[in-house]
Design a protein around this motif. Structure first.
Motif, PDB file in Angstrom:
ATOM      1  N   ASN A  42       0.913  -1.123   0.084  1.00  0.00           N
ATOM      2  CA  ASN A  42      -0.257   0.004   0.030  1.00  0.00           C
ATOM      3  C   ASN A  42       0.718   1.131  -0.051  1.00  0.00           C
ATOM      4  OD1 ASN A  42      -2.238   1.493   0.167  1.00  0.00           O
ATOM      5  ND2 ASN A  42      -2.466   1.512   2.246  1.00  0.00           N
ATOM      6  N   CYS A  43       1.871   1.194   0.844  1.00  0.00           N
ATOM      7  CA  CYS A  43       2.929   2.317   0.773  1.00  0.00           C
ATOM      8  C   CYS A  43       3.475   2.614  -0.389  1.00  0.00           C
ATOM      9  CB  CYS A  43       3.968   2.160   1.847  1.00  0.00           C
ATOM     10  SG  CYS A  43       3.261   2.345   3.582  1.00  0.00           S
ATOM     11  N   ARG A  44       3.956   1.416  -1.067  1.00  0.00           N
ATOM     12  CA  ARG A  44       4.453   1.524  -2.317  1.00  0.00           C
ATOM     13  C   ARG A  44       3.737   2.169  -3.432  1.00  0.00           C
ATOM     14  NH1 ARG A  44       8.454   0.741  -5.136  1.00  0.00           N
ATOM     15  NH2 ARG A  44      10.171  -0.552  -4.228  1.00  0.00           N
ATOM     16  N   ALA A  45       2.339   1.792  -3.530  1.00  0.00           N
ATOM     17  CA  ALA A  45       1.448   2.273  -4.418  1.00  0.00           C
ATOM     18  C   ALA A  45       1.237   3.666  -4.244  1.00  0.00           C
ATOM     19  CB  ALA A  45       0.116   1.555  -4.181  1.00  0.00           C
ATOM     20  N   GLN A  46       1.167   4.368  -2.909  1.00  0.00           N
ATOM     21  CA  GLN A  46       0.844   5.587  -2.690  1.00  0.00           C
ATOM     22  C   GLN A  46       2.175   6.223  -3.157  1.00  0.00           C
ATOM     23  OE1 GLN A  46       0.349   5.824   1.610  1.00  0.00           O
ATOM     24  NE2 GLN A  46      -1.803   5.217   1.650  1.00  0.00           N
ATOM     25  N   ALA A  47       3.103   5.994  -2.731  1.00  0.00           N
ATOM     26  CA  ALA A  47       4.594   6.610  -3.240  1.00  0.00           C
ATOM     27  C   ALA A  47       4.626   6.562  -4.946  1.00  0.00           C
ATOM     28  CB  ALA A  47       5.750   5.862  -2.841  1.00  0.00           C
ATOM     29  N   GLU A  48       4.092   5.455  -5.595  1.00  0.00           N
ATOM     30  CA  GLU A  48       4.248   5.529  -6.983  1.00  0.00           C
ATOM     31  C   GLU A  48       3.254   6.810  -7.574  1.00  0.00           C
ATOM     32  OE1 GLU A  48       4.224   1.950  -9.106  1.00  0.00           O
ATOM     33  OE2 GLU A  48       6.240   1.721  -8.937  1.00  0.00           O
ATOM     34  N   GLU A  49       2.052   6.668  -6.686  1.00  0.00           N
ATOM     35  CA  GLU A  49       1.062   7.768  -7.448  1.00  0.00           C
ATOM     36  C   GLU A  49       1.536   9.084  -7.247  1.00  0.00           C
ATOM     37  OE1 GLU A  49      -2.031   7.756  -8.877  1.00  0.00           O
ATOM     38  OE2 GLU A  49      -1.607   5.516  -9.092  1.00  0.00           O
ATOM     39  N   ILE A  50       2.319   9.280  -6.023  1.00  0.00           N
ATOM     40  CA  ILE A  50       2.880  10.724  -5.986  1.00  0.00           C
ATOM     41  C   ILE A  50       3.947  11.058  -7.011  1.00  0.00           C
ATOM     42  CG2 ILE A  50       4.397  11.987  -4.338  1.00  0.00           C
ATOM     43  CD1 ILE A  50       2.661  10.668  -2.050  1.00  0.00           C
ATOM     44  N   VAL A  51       4.678  10.028  -7.234  1.00  0.00           N
ATOM     45  CA  VAL A  51       5.715  10.169  -8.091  1.00  0.00           C
ATOM     46  C   VAL A  51       5.281  10.469  -9.679  1.00  0.00           C
ATOM     47  CG1 VAL A  51       7.749   8.902  -9.425  1.00  0.00           C
ATOM     48  CG2 VAL A  51       7.670   8.851  -6.973  1.00  0.00           C
ATOM     49  N   LEU A  52       4.248   9.484  -9.812  1.00  0.00           N
ATOM     50  CA  LEU A  52       3.619   9.759 -11.312  1.00  0.00           C
ATOM     51  C   LEU A  52       3.142  11.184 -11.612  1.00  0.00           C
ATOM     52  CD1 LEU A  52       1.927   6.459 -11.686  1.00  0.00           C
ATOM     53  CD2 LEU A  52       4.092   7.036 -12.710  1.00  0.00           C
ATOM     54  N   SER A  53       2.197  11.534 -10.526  1.00  0.00           N
ATOM     55  CA  SER A  53       1.760  12.967 -10.381  1.00  0.00           C
ATOM     56  C   SER A  53       2.794  14.060 -10.552  1.00  0.00           C
ATOM     57  CB  SER A  53       0.551  13.124  -9.617  1.00  0.00           C
ATOM     58  OG  SER A  53       1.276  13.152  -8.245  1.00  0.00           O
ATOM     59  N   GLU A  54       3.807  13.864  -9.554  1.00  0.00           N
ATOM     60  CA  GLU A  54       4.626  14.949  -9.444  1.00  0.00           C
ATOM     61  C   GLU A  54       5.817  14.938 -10.713  1.00  0.00           C
ATOM     62  OE1 GLU A  54       6.703  14.748  -5.781  1.00  0.00           O
ATOM     63  OE2 GLU A  54       4.810  15.660  -4.859  1.00  0.00           O
ATOM     64  N   ILE A  55       6.222  13.913 -11.258  1.00  0.00           N
ATOM     65  CA  ILE A  55       7.338  13.812 -11.876  1.00  0.00           C
ATOM     66  C   ILE A  55       7.183  13.578 -13.409  1.00  0.00           C
ATOM     67  CG2 ILE A  55       9.650  12.892 -12.347  1.00  0.00           C
ATOM     68  CD1 ILE A  55      10.039  12.820  -9.307  1.00  0.00           C
ATOM     69  N   ILE A  56       6.318  12.368 -13.309  1.00  0.00           N
ATOM     70  CA  ILE A  56       6.232  11.740 -14.823  1.00  0.00           C
ATOM     71  C   ILE A  56       5.221  12.194 -15.608  1.00  0.00           C
ATOM     72  CG2 ILE A  56       5.469   9.467 -16.089  1.00  0.00           C
ATOM     73  CD1 ILE A  56       8.235   9.497 -14.443  1.00  0.00           C
ATOM     74  N   PHE A  57       4.033  12.746 -15.071  1.00  0.00           N
ATOM     75  CA  PHE A  57       2.829  13.293 -15.625  1.00  0.00           C
ATOM     76  C   PHE A  57       2.940  14.894 -15.688  1.00  0.00           C
ATOM     77  CE2 PHE A  57       0.717   9.255 -14.780  1.00  0.00           C
ATOM     78  CZ  PHE A  57       1.336   8.628 -15.833  1.00  0.00           C
ATOM     79  N   ASN A  58       3.901  15.399 -15.543  1.00  0.00           N
ATOM     80  CA  ASN A  58       4.048  16.796 -15.238  1.00  0.00           C
ATOM     81  C   ASN A  58       4.981  17.697 -16.224  1.00  0.00           C
ATOM     82  OD1 ASN A  58       3.917  19.553 -14.122  1.00  0.00           O
ATOM     83  ND2 ASN A  58       5.048  18.961 -12.270  1.00  0.00           N
TER      84      ASN A  58
END
Length: 117
Positions: free
Chosen positions: A101-117
């Motif tokens: 669950n923590c890994r999924a949360q961290a990945e969502e944050i990384v995707l929204s902040e870095i990948i899809f920005n």
């Protein structure tokens, strides 16, 4: 600008184009995700980076930034969720579920902040 050279093939002259040397490192998971995002949703930026030979360095930088952000976020989220070594020894299945669950949360944050920005 460099002078172009041409190769004659039959009756046609074809430009002799060569790419500059690129780093010999492979692009990781987040770099590949960024490339796919740029290609599908930001084609003008993708083509600009590709033609200026800045795409590969951009993808490497994005991958490194995303991995660094994951390394920072994971311990913070695991601490906040109570994922400890004591829990791992007592109830492994609960520990795995919380860690995932923590890994999924961290990945969502990384995707929204870095990948899809």
């Amino acid at each position: 600008m460099k002078e172009l050279s041409y190769i004659r093939v039959g009756d046609y002259y074809i430009p002799n184009l060569k790419l500059a040397e690129q780093p010999d490192r492979s692009i990781g998971k987040y770099g590949r995700m960024r490339r796919r995002y740029l290609k599908e949703y930001r084609p003008a930026l993708y083509n600009s980076l590709l033609l200026s030979e800045k795409l590969y360095p951009h993808l490497l930088e994005t991958d490194e930034a995303a991995n660094a952000r994951m390394d920072i976020l994971m311990p913070q989220l695991m601490k906040a969720a109570g994922v400890t070594e004591e829990l791992k020894a007592a109830d492994q299945m609960k520990w795995v579920g919380l860690a995932n669950n923590c890994r999924a949360q961290a990945e969502e944050i990384v995707l929204s902040e870095i990948i899809f920005n």
